[in-house]
Enzyme design. Structure first.
Site, PDB file in Angstrom:
ATOM      1  N   LYS A  86      15.727  25.407 -39.105  1.00  9.08           N
ATOM      2  CA  LYS A  86      14.254  25.370 -39.060  1.00  9.08           C
ATOM      3  C   LYS A  86      13.705  26.766 -38.760  1.00  9.08           C
ATOM      4  O   LYS A  86      12.701  27.187 -39.349  1.00  9.08           O
ATOM      5  CB  LYS A  86      13.786  24.337 -38.025  1.00  9.08           C
ATOM      6  CG  LYS A  86      14.017  22.907 -38.506  1.00  9.08           C
ATOM      7  CD  LYS A  86      13.823  21.834 -37.451  1.00  9.08           C
ATOM      8  CE  LYS A  86      14.288  20.487 -38.017  1.00  9.08           C
ATOM      9  NZ  LYS A  86      14.181  19.371 -37.062  1.00  9.08           N
ATOM     10  N   GLN A 115      13.371  18.525 -30.911  1.00  4.13           N
ATOM     11  CA  GLN A 115      14.534  18.081 -31.684  1.00  4.13           C
ATOM     12  C   GLN A 115      15.146  16.822 -31.054  1.00  4.13           C
ATOM     13  O   GLN A 115      15.469  16.814 -29.869  1.00  4.13           O
ATOM     14  CB  GLN A 115      15.571  19.209 -31.750  1.00  4.13           C
ATOM     15  CG  GLN A 115      16.729  18.923 -32.669  1.00  4.13           C
ATOM     16  CD  GLN A 115      16.321  18.792 -34.133  1.00  4.13           C
ATOM     17  OE1 GLN A 115      15.578  19.609 -34.658  1.00  4.13           O
ATOM     18  NE2 GLN A 115      16.803  17.755 -34.790  1.00  4.13           N
ATOM     19  N   ASP A 175       6.211  16.775 -37.046  1.00  9.64           N
ATOM     20  CA  ASP A 175       7.224  15.816 -37.501  1.00  9.64           C
ATOM     21  C   ASP A 175       6.564  14.506 -37.940  1.00  9.64           C
ATOM     22  O   ASP A 175       7.218  13.649 -38.537  1.00  9.64           O
ATOM     23  CB  ASP A 175       8.220  15.509 -36.363  1.00  9.64           C
ATOM     24  CG  ASP A 175       9.460  16.398 -36.413  1.00  9.64           C
ATOM     25  OD1 ASP A 175       9.807  16.852 -37.526  1.00  9.64           O
ATOM     26  OD2 ASP A 175      10.063  16.632 -35.350  1.00  9.64           O
TER      27      ASP A 175
END
Ligand code: NAP
Length: 280
Positions: free
Chosen positions: A48, A92, A115
């Protein structure tokens, strides 16, 4: 049979994002939180960060120790929610088991939830009026579009009903007027249901799960699975060698859906900047 090149489609999406950011002289920041020492998480976070570099997005990493408390994590998220340099926040997953993932997801401001896991953004996806894309399903849609196939009217079967992949995947297909069936571990006659699919998306998490007898001739098969085989090599859900010859298009693993998920995350981070700039 054609192989869909996720790396190439992803590179082209990231290049469009980079060009847009450069054209408009935008300063964009993405905060990435990682807790503990999960090796797979470390790889995802590094990928990322690399994608941020390619796109011209500044990434701020917060690597917290395994023993981080819920309070400490929520405090960091609160700080980032109020930091103007940070347009997107991602934590995460999975988190160490002593932490409450749902509470963490809900603590991220819906305006910075790149997200799109927060209930507000999930609800918007359900309604069909959304700014933040569900990253993996949106990546799958881009791959399907790259084949030139029109989704409208197609029989689509999604195997898996997780909040992150299966459910939003079905919604995106439905928004494009597909006829969608969602399968899961209690589905009866799974092979028969799958054989109806013009587009089959597998998000199960088991190597060699989708076999040739489950696939209609000429189907598009999208493999979301990321598993390790007996030799510890990365593989998908689809028994590729026997399924591929039956397909019109198929995604490989690696090099299919994986790179697309990160490209969609970059798209959401740019979108976050746009949304937040409107409020200024
Ligand atoms: P998950 O939460 O474990 O969900 C798996 C789904 O598969 C569940 O809905 C489960 O049904 C269903 N399933 C399990 N066994 C089945 C069976 N025998 N028959 C039919 N359905 C069955 O996993 P996830 O988070 O959605 O992820 C799925 C896979 O995608 C994993 O390999 C993951 O690593 C991968 N993934 C890849 C990306 C990417 O960027 N490429 C992103 C996210 C996830 P029940 O609900 O009935 O238990």
């Amino acid at each position: 049979m054609n192989i869909i090149d996720g790396k190439a489609v992803s590179a082209s999406v990231k290049e469009q994002i980079r060009a847009e950011i450069e054209r408009d002289g935008l300063e964009i920041g993405l905060a990435v939180i990682i807790v503990g020492n999960n090796q797979a998480s470390r790889v995802y976070v590094n990928n990322k960060k690399k994608a941020c570099e390619v796109c011209g997005i500044k990434s701020y990493e917060y690597a917290l120790p395994e023993e981080t408390t819920q309070e400490q994590l929520l405090e960091l998220i609160d700080t980032l929610n109020n930091d103007d340099k940070v347009n997107g926040i991602l934590c995460q997953l999975p988190l160490p088991s002593h932490l409450d993932e749902e509470q963490v997801i809900e603590a991220i401001s819906p305006l910075k939830d790149v997200d799109a896991f927060n209930a507000v953004n999930v609800g918007k996806i359900m309604i069909g009026n959304y700014a933040f894309l569900p990253c993996t399903p949106a990546g799958v849609m881009e791959l399907i579009h790259s084949t030139g196939t029109k989704v409208e009217g197609k029989e689509c079967v999604v195997i898996g009903r997780s909040n992150i992949v299966g459910k939003p995947m079905a919604m995106l297909l439905l928004h494009e007027n597909a006829t969608v069936t969602i399968c899961h571990s209690r589905t009866k006659d799974l092979a028969e249901v799958c054989r109806r699919a013009d587009i089959l998306v597998s998000a199960v998490g088991r190597a060699d799960f989708v076999t040739a007898d489950m696939v209609k001739d000429g189907a598009i098969v999208i493999d979301v699975g990321m598993n390790r085989n007996a030799e510890n090599k990365l593989c998908g859900d689809v028994k590729y060698d026997e399924v591929a010859p039956k397909c019109s298009y198929i995604t490989p693993v690696p090099g299919g859906v994986g790179p697309m998920t990160i490209a969609m995350l970059m798209k959401n981070t740019l979108m976050a900047k746009r949304i937040q700039s409107k409020d200024e």
